[in-house]
Design an enzyme around this catalytic site. Structure first.
Site, short mmCIF file in Angstrom:
data_model
loop_
_atom_site.label_atom_id
_atom_site.label_comp_id
_atom_site.label_asym_id
_atom_site.label_seq_id
_atom_site.Cartn_x
_atom_site.Cartn_y
_atom_site.Cartn_z
N GLU A 32 0.82 -1.22 0.00
CA GLU A 32 0.00 0.00 0.00
C GLU A 32 0.85 1.26 0.00
O GLU A 32 0.39 2.33 -0.39
CB GLU A 32 -0.95 -0.01 1.20
CG GLU A 32 -1.99 -1.10 1.10
CD GLU A 32 -2.95 -1.12 2.28
OE1 GLU A 32 -2.86 -0.25 3.16
OE2 GLU A 32 -3.81 -2.02 2.30
N ALA A 68 -10.54 -7.00 0.56
CA ALA A 68 -11.13 -5.71 0.97
C ALA A 68 -10.03 -4.82 1.52
O ALA A 68 -8.96 -5.28 1.91
CB ALA A 68 -12.21 -5.93 2.02
N ASP A 69 -10.33 -3.54 1.56
CA ASP A 69 -9.46 -2.57 2.20
C ASP A 69 -10.33 -1.47 2.78
O ASP A 69 -11.40 -1.18 2.24
CB ASP A 69 -8.45 -1.97 1.21
CG ASP A 69 -7.30 -1.30 1.94
OD1 ASP A 69 -6.46 -2.03 2.50
OD2 ASP A 69 -7.25 -0.06 2.01
N SER A 70 -9.90 -0.91 3.90
CA SER A 70 -10.65 0.18 4.54
C SER A 70 -9.70 1.29 4.96
O SER A 70 -8.56 1.04 5.33
CB SER A 70 -11.37 -0.32 5.81
OG SER A 70 -12.33 -1.29 5.48
#
Length: 190
Positions: A32, A68-70
């Protein structure tokens, strides 16, 4: 068909368990830090897309992979996982008594379907109790969550009002995922 959760998140795993979805959990590494954007929506979308590309390498004819990513946004300022206690305290100070948004990008890939969703959970928070902040920071639980937001415990008593899609706030759009799984099952019968 086997479902693989491409995430180390215990909150995401718990959401799937609560909905009776059987799965195997596997970590997918996506850097990221390579993402240069500071826009919360763009960041979470690109991070999820990056994880989805990694997931494609694991895809077989007999599996469905969910990633998923948050991130958290306060006044459109992005909060990811805090690097240390000081940053965690700064995040909590910014959230204190304000509206927070948990932006979650969820995705599914199978041999017959690719689904991607970007959803937002909003919560208006009351002022935090300073002694509770100190206990929370000492517990280390904040290290697991974007923006140190833990709706399942620390943040729960401070929520004045919120949108209804709690699973998005916990890191996975389960309602959307269930719909995608049903659609994928129908498509695989064709």
């Amino acid at each position: 068909m086997e479902l693989i959760l491409g995430s180390q998140s215990s909150a995401r795993a718990n959401l799937l368990k609560e909905h009776g979805i059987k799965f195997e959990q596997k970590a997918l590494y996506f850097d990221e830090e390579s993402l240069k954007t500071t826009d919360p929506r763009e960041f979470v979308y690109l991070a999820c897309k990056g994880k989805l590309e990694k997931a494609k390498k694991l895809l077989t004819n007999h599996c469905v992979i969910v990633v998923a990513d948050s991130v958290v946004s306060v006044d459109n300022r992005m909060q990811r996982k805090a690097k240390n206690k000081q940053e965690a305290l700064e995040f909590l100070k910014r959230q204190n008594g304000n509206e927070i948004e948990v932006l979650t990008c969820s995705a599914l890939i199978s041999p017959v379907l690719e689904w991607l969703d970007l959803s937002v959970f909003r919560a208006r928070l009351k002022a935090f109790d300073s002694s509770e902040i100190e206990k929370y920071l000492e517990s280390g639980l904040w290290q697991e969550s974007a923006g140190c937001v833990r709706l399942e415990d620390f943040h729960r008593p401070y929520i004045k009002s919120s949108s209804k899609n709690l699973s998005v706030g916990l890191g996975l759009n389960v309602e959307g995922l269930l719909g995608a799984l049903k659609l994928g099952a129908k498509l695989s019968l064709l």
